[in-house]
Design an enzyme around this catalytic site. Sequence first.
Site, PDB file in Angstrom:
ATOM      1  N   TYR A 138       0.596  -1.216   0.194  1.00 32.07           N
ATOM      2  CA  TYR A 138       0.164   0.185  -0.050  1.00 32.07           C
ATOM      3  C   TYR A 138       0.534   1.165   0.032  1.00 32.07           C
ATOM      4  CZ  TYR A 138      -4.236  -3.065   0.445  1.00 32.07           C
ATOM      5  OH  TYR A 138      -4.864  -3.871   0.006  1.00 32.07           O
ATOM      6  N   VAL A 192      -9.989   3.617  -4.102  1.00 37.69           N
ATOM      7  CA  VAL A 192      -9.582   3.817  -2.907  1.00 37.69           C
ATOM      8  C   VAL A 192      -8.613   4.426  -3.356  1.00 37.69           C
ATOM      9  CG1 VAL A 192      -9.505   1.999  -1.701  1.00 37.69           C
ATOM     10  CG2 VAL A 192      -7.053   1.897  -2.578  1.00 37.69           C
ATOM     11  N   HIS A 250     -13.882   0.769  -0.204  1.00 38.77           N
ATOM     12  CA  HIS A 250     -13.158  -0.020  -0.250  1.00 38.77           C
ATOM     13  C   HIS A 250     -12.377   1.072   0.546  1.00 38.77           C
ATOM     14  CE1 HIS A 250     -14.710  -2.744  -3.492  1.00 38.77           C
ATOM     15  NE2 HIS A 250     -15.638  -2.678  -1.984  1.00 38.77           N
ATOM     16  N   GLY A 258     -16.672   1.706 -15.435  1.00 37.10           N
ATOM     17  CA  GLY A 258     -14.946   1.083 -15.557  1.00 37.10           C
ATOM     18  C   GLY A 258     -14.664  -0.082 -13.950  1.00 37.10           C
ATOM     19  N   SER A 286     -15.762  -4.268 -12.996  1.00 33.05           N
ATOM     20  CA  SER A 286     -15.848  -5.287 -13.970  1.00 33.05           C
ATOM     21  C   SER A 286     -17.860  -6.573 -13.100  1.00 33.05           C
ATOM     22  CB  SER A 286     -14.944  -6.431 -14.742  1.00 33.05           C
ATOM     23  OG  SER A 286     -14.469  -6.984 -12.257  1.00 33.05           O
TER      24      SER A 286
HETATM   25  P1  OAD Z   1     -11.457  -4.292 -12.452  1.00 37.27           P
HETATM   26  O1  OAD Z   1      -9.577  -4.392 -12.724  1.00 37.27           O
HETATM   27  O2  OAD Z   1     -12.521  -5.812 -11.872  1.00 37.27           O
HETATM   28  O3  OAD Z   1     -12.701  -4.366 -13.146  1.00 37.27           O
HETATM   29  C1  OAD Z   1     -11.773  -3.113 -14.643  1.00 37.27           C
HETATM   30  C2  OAD Z   1     -13.116  -2.771 -15.633  1.00 37.27           C
HETATM   31  O4  OAD Z   1     -12.870  -1.281 -16.231  1.00 37.27           O
HETATM   32  C3  OAD Z   1     -13.228  -3.849 -16.138  1.00 37.27           C
HETATM   33  O5  OAD Z   1     -14.450  -3.839 -16.383  1.00 37.27           O
HETATM   34  C4  OAD Z   1     -12.339  -3.285 -17.807  1.00 37.27           C
HETATM   35  O6  OAD Z   1     -13.193  -3.759 -18.362  1.00 37.27           O
HETATM   36  C5  OAD Z   1     -12.885  -1.551 -17.191  1.00 37.27           C
HETATM   37  N1  OAD Z   1     -12.284  -0.431 -18.202  1.00 37.27           N
HETATM   38  C6  OAD Z   1     -10.954  -1.035 -18.421  1.00 37.27           C
HETATM   39  N2  OAD Z   1     -10.121   0.145 -19.679  1.00 37.27           N
HETATM   40  C7  OAD Z   1     -11.044   1.207 -18.594  1.00 37.27           C
HETATM   41  C8  OAD Z   1     -11.109   2.299 -19.215  1.00 37.27           C
HETATM   42  N3  OAD Z   1     -10.223   3.235 -20.004  1.00 37.27           N
HETATM   43  N4  OAD Z   1     -12.579   3.417 -19.296  1.00 37.27           N
HETATM   44  C9  OAD Z   1     -13.192   2.550 -18.337  1.00 37.27           C
HETATM   45  N5  OAD Z   1     -13.638   1.301 -17.681  1.00 37.27           N
HETATM   46  C10 OAD Z   1     -12.349   0.844 -18.277  1.00 37.27           C
HETATM   47  O7  OAD Z   1     -10.999  -3.432 -11.374  1.00 37.27           O
HETATM   48  P2  OAD Z   1     -12.993  -3.205 -10.192  1.00 37.27           P
HETATM   49  O8  OAD Z   1     -14.196  -4.011 -10.842  1.00 37.27           O
HETATM   50  O9  OAD Z   1     -13.125  -2.393 -10.011  1.00 37.27           O
HETATM   51  O10 OAD Z   1     -11.370  -3.963  -3.888  1.00 37.27           O
HETATM   52  O11 OAD Z   1     -12.183  -4.319  -8.804  1.00 37.27           O
HETATM   53  C11 OAD Z   1     -13.754  -4.248  -7.670  1.00 37.27           C
HETATM   54  C12 OAD Z   1     -12.511  -4.554  -6.435  1.00 37.27           C
HETATM   55  O12 OAD Z   1     -12.154  -5.806  -6.509  1.00 37.27           O
HETATM   56  C13 OAD Z   1     -11.884  -3.224  -6.476  1.00 37.27           C
HETATM   57  O13 OAD Z   1     -12.171  -2.502  -5.349  1.00 37.27           O
HETATM   58  C14 OAD Z   1     -10.501  -3.810  -5.294  1.00 37.27           C
HETATM   59  C15 OAD Z   1     -10.589  -5.149  -6.609  1.00 37.27           C
HETATM   60  O14 OAD Z   1     -10.285  -6.249  -5.339  1.00 37.27           O
HETATM   61  C16 OAD Z   1     -10.782  -4.314  -3.047  1.00 37.27           C
HETATM   62  O15 OAD Z   1      -9.255  -3.931  -3.441  1.00 37.27           O
HETATM   63  C17 OAD Z   1     -11.136  -4.853  -1.640  1.00 37.27           C
END
Ligand code: OAD
Length: 249
Positions: A69, A104, A120, A191, A193
């Site tokens: 971190y 975060v 988060h 953005g 998943s």
């Molecule tokens: P992910 O990495 O799972 O998903 C990222 C998403 O962003 C995907 O659907 C991509 O297609 C999309 N993406 C990529 N480039 C992009 C762009 N330029 N503009 C818009 N979208 C784009 O990340 P999160 O869904 O945020 O939690 O993950 C959720 C949680 O999982 C996080 O908060 C973290 C992680 O484990 C903790 O650490 C507790």
Amino acid sequence: MREVYASLKLFIGGNIMKRITILTGAGMSAESGLSLFRGGNGLWNNYPVEQVATPEGFAANPSLVLEFYNKRRTELLQVEPNDGHRLVASLEEKYAVTVVTQNVDNLHERAGSTNVIHLHGELMKVCSSRNPNDPRCVRTLSSPDLEIKMGDLAADGSQLRPFIVWFGEAVPLMEDAIAAMQGIDAFVIIGTSLNVYPAAGLLHYAPAGVPIYLIDPNDVNATLPSNAIHIRKGASEGMNILINEYLDK
Ligand code: OAD
């Protein structure tokens, strides 16, 4: 408190402002240069999630977790909000906006968003490892003291830890996020998943028939309601399209 704030904003200037809630994830900050979590170059490919993002991982090797971190914090200081963040912030000129973010980082705030729920946690904050949600022990780091080291103590005498919600921990702000879904006029997802719960479940709190917009270049891990519109673009271009082609049309 947030509801009072929202209703105050609703009547600013005597006009009733429409309400928009926006759920964001790592893709929101991708154009700023921060990593995604999943996929080829995702953080969880390079750092085993159970080692750096669980209470068990912290108990087993706290130095490794602090280091992880500390590095994320250093990276955050080297990046800037992107146009997507700025367009989200600009919506506050016309709408009562709540941003519910899984991120975060502090890029929404640095772009000007004033009502952000960090589901988060927040990278720039630290807390007690004995009771992470004790507000008396939460504080914000400032330059030049941006690293947590072993032996740095919280106000309750326990080892300091990052103010991050790890897997297996409660998500205390989820209730605020659910409250922010009530009575909205539009729900926007950018953005994420939609793999991680309870955050991903926010979608199910959208009032029936409310317009739902998803901005993401890729498919997501959720079945969206039939009225949802998927704008298959990155955050900045997608926000431009949302504002110019959909909102208020
Ligand atoms: P992910 O990495 O799972 O998903 C990222 C998403 O962003 C995907 O659907 C991509 O297609 C999309 N993406 C990529 N480039 C992009 C762009 N330029 N503009 C818009 N979208 C784009 O990340 P999160 O869904 O945020 O939690 O993950 C959720 C949680 O999982 C996080 O908060 C973290 C992680 O484990 C903790 O650490 C507790």
